[in-house]
Scaffold this active site. Sequence first.
Site, short mmCIF file in Angstrom:
data_model
loop_
_atom_site.label_atom_id
_atom_site.label_comp_id
_atom_site.label_asym_id
_atom_site.label_seq_id
_atom_site.Cartn_x
_atom_site.Cartn_y
_atom_site.Cartn_z
N ASP A 67 10.35 -1.06 4.71
CA ASP A 67 9.34 -0.90 3.66
C ASP A 67 9.98 -1.05 2.27
O ASP A 67 10.19 -0.07 1.57
CB ASP A 67 8.70 0.49 3.83
CG ASP A 67 7.64 0.79 2.79
OD1 ASP A 67 7.01 -0.15 2.29
OD2 ASP A 67 7.46 1.99 2.47
N LYS A 69 8.72 -3.43 -0.07
CA LYS A 69 7.65 -3.78 -1.01
C LYS A 69 8.06 -4.89 -1.99
O LYS A 69 7.96 -4.73 -3.21
CB LYS A 69 7.21 -2.54 -1.80
CG LYS A 69 6.71 -1.39 -0.95
CD LYS A 69 6.30 -0.22 -1.85
CE LYS A 69 5.72 0.94 -1.06
NZ LYS A 69 6.73 1.64 -0.24
N ASP A 72 7.75 -10.42 -6.48
CA ASP A 72 8.45 -11.27 -7.44
C ASP A 72 7.83 -12.66 -7.35
O ASP A 72 6.78 -12.84 -6.71
CB ASP A 72 9.95 -11.30 -7.11
CG ASP A 72 10.82 -11.48 -8.36
OD1 ASP A 72 10.55 -12.43 -9.13
OD2 ASP A 72 11.76 -10.68 -8.55
N THR A 131 -1.08 4.63 -1.86
CA THR A 131 -1.89 5.77 -1.45
C THR A 131 -1.73 6.97 -2.38
O THR A 131 -2.50 7.93 -2.29
CB THR A 131 -1.57 6.20 -0.01
OG1 THR A 131 -0.15 6.38 0.13
CG2 THR A 131 -2.05 5.15 0.98
N ARG A 222 7.01 13.83 5.76
CA ARG A 222 7.32 15.25 5.58
C ARG A 222 6.74 16.19 6.64
O ARG A 222 7.42 17.14 7.03
CB ARG A 222 6.87 15.70 4.18
CG ARG A 222 7.94 15.48 3.13
CD ARG A 222 7.41 15.62 1.74
NE ARG A 222 6.64 14.44 1.34
CZ ARG A 222 6.44 14.06 0.09
NH1 ARG A 222 6.94 14.78 -0.90
NH2 ARG A 222 5.74 13.00 -0.19
#
Length: 245
Positions: A67, A69, A72, A131, A222
């Site tokens: 992940d 992201k 560019d 999110t 978490r």
Amino acid sequence: MSEEGTTLHDDRLIVALDVHTMADVQQLVTTLGDTVSYYKVGMELFYSVGPDVVRYLKQQGKHVFLDLKLHDIPNTVAGGLTSLMTLGADIVNVHASGGYTMMKTAAERLHAAAAEQGVPCPKIIAITVLTSMNDDDWAKLGETEPIADRVTRLAKLTKSAGLDGVVASPREAASIRAACGEDFLIVTPGVRPAGASIDDQSRIATPAQALKNGATHLVVGRPIRAAENPREAAISIIKEMASSN
């Protein structure tokens, strides 16, 4: 979901490895054992320990969502993804807001590189709207289109560019599923078991709600990692996921 002896697992659950060291990774992966088969490696961990974490997870027989992201110009993103492909991640991602050309170029170049090297091409998905973004943050960006409408529009753009799916909140999963069909990945962060703290997420849902809304994979960090017994926390979430079936 499958159950073999005392092992309960569900490949739709992706545990976020939001830690800093390889020792932390190894401890959590060992603790969770066969209960978890899919892990997310994000910027925090990748920038701290580098590509060895992906290689370690693959050596343990795990699936990896890398992940990072990417966002560019088209050639830079395409080149970055083809470089990352050698690590063996199962899912990689870009930002949909990079645009149609960026996404299409990335997908075409990655598929071509995989074919040339004779290796499986990772699934490519796109971030829609983070999110953590709430309506107040959204308005401060000068945006007037509702978040849910933007997410669905970006999902349709992602599909038209030839990508495999999106990252979106569970609240938008149903509209994405309706707009993009069944063969489209919807990976949902912002998943919290009933009664859990929402932390820095804004647009959230429980595991069962997210799957009922159309999510294909749930990213949970978490609530598992910080639990007194992470393995039991993961099993509890898997059982909660099963209630959506």
